[in-house]
Design an enzyme around this catalytic site. Structure first.
Site, short mmCIF file in Angstrom:
data_model
loop_
_atom_site.label_atom_id
_atom_site.label_comp_id
_atom_site.label_asym_id
_atom_site.label_seq_id
_atom_site.Cartn_x
_atom_site.Cartn_y
_atom_site.Cartn_z
CE1 TYR A 242 -5.45 2.88 -5.17
CE2 TYR A 242 -3.79 4.61 -5.18
CZ TYR A 242 -4.19 3.34 -4.82
OH TYR A 242 -3.35 2.52 -4.11
CB CYS B 264 -0.91 -0.01 1.23
SG CYS B 264 -1.82 1.53 1.50
#
Length: 333
Positions: free
Chosen positions: A172, A41
């Site tokens: 994203y 992440c």
């Protein structure tokens, strides 16, 4: 993903802070808290890097979740028996539900858990690293760098805001866009910002000032994932990072700086995105590439002046229990 258009990140984080004076009820105490991360992440990787640069490994021990998760939670499948050895839990979700049995938001990393209660204190990733610099200073290693120096904070904040909006979250917004229009808008905004960052870094070794700061940490965690994940998986494919000369040299410079590249696990990064995001990659096939050896090529950025840590010193070797396996990182090979 929003099937009708633009991707919007759920930003409802647990904003409780751990501070030197304990004003939120959680004072800084060495060993009391556990930083839960996944090396996959980018938001958690910020905390891993800052913790290492500042030398907080003993004061703030770390739990590393596996690179994949289901709809419920990150899991501790890397640990013997599938449980974190300190918290005794199989899923990070358990620590969130201990804090709030009705918790209905994202079970995200990084998360800081109070070991004494087993409850998550905070998952506010943007605040966590700033507080590591400001609130945990009593536990910094000797020679720790100033990642958020007072004289540069306004400029760092401004850079961070633009980088978050257009780059960190921008990839994203492209990858999870639910329409062609939303994707193209995010893609254009991302590369426009990357062009501006290239211009900024053409004659400056670092984003703000002459040493590494919080701003460099935040940009690095996206750049290091760019060719491995975002270029293909998120369709951010106008150019690879390796085809953007200034940013590619800048990223290699940071990767080769102690505290940055030695925290990166490319295997975890690829497995997370390509396995978990089945709506984007239905087969779950993880790409074999790209070649990682080019991360160690000379970058020639030192000619621009500045040094990574100024009058501070680099962190020491990575503790064996926190080292990334050599097969997953060219620095460890």
């Amino acid at each position: 993903m929003n099937p009708g258009g633009a991707y919007t990140r759920d930003s409802r984080y647990l904003a409780t802070r751990i501070t030197a004076d304990g004003r939120d009820g959680f004072p800084v105490e060495a060993g009391r808290y556990r930083l839960v991360v996944s090396r996959a992440c980018p938001w958690a990787s910020r905390a891993v890097i800052v913790r290492r640069l500042l030398g907080l490994e003993r004061a703030l021990p770390m739990a590393v979740a596996g690179p994949t998760h289901d709809e419920r939670s990150w899991t501790f499948d890397l640990d013997p028996g599938g449980r974190d050895p300190v918290l005794g839990i199989e899923r990070l979700q358990e620590a969130y539900l201990a804090r709030d049995p009705d918790y209905d938001r994202g079970v995200t990393v990084p998360a800081i858990v109070d070991v004494t209660t087993g409850k998550v204190v905070s998952n506010d990733f943007a605040r966590i690293t700033i507080d590591m610099s400001l609130e945990w200073s009593a536990h910094h290693r000797s020679g720790a760098p100033a990642l958020y120096p007072p004289a540069l904070r306004d400029e760092i904040d401004a850079v961070n805001e633009a980088v978050y909006r257009d780059v960190n979250n921008g990839v994203y917004r492209a990858g999870f866009a639910g329409s062609q229009k939303a994707y193209e808008a995010a893609h254009e905004r991302l590369f426009a910002r990357l062009d501006l960052l290239s211009d900024r870094l053409r004659e400056s070794r670092y984003l703000v000032g002459g040493t590494v700061t919080e701003a460099d940490v935040r940009l690095f965690t996206t750049l290091v994932r760019f060719d491995a994940v975002y270029h293909g998986h998120f369709k951010c494919n106008r150019r690879k990072l390796s085809e953007m000369p200034v940013l590619w040299a800048y990223a290699r410079d940071l990767f080769q700086t102690p505290g940055f590249g030695d925290t990166v696990d490319f295997d975890h990064i690829k497995r997370h995105y390509y396995v978990v995001h089945r709506d984007i990659n239905p087969t779950g096939i993880v790409p074999a590439g790209p070649d990682l050896s080019n991360w160690l090529e000379p970058h020639d950025r030192a000619a621009l002046g500045g040094t990574p840590f100024g009058r501070a010193t680099p962190p020491g070797p990575v503790a064996p229990e926190e080292a990334v396996p050599g097969a997953h990182n060219p620095l460890a090979a």
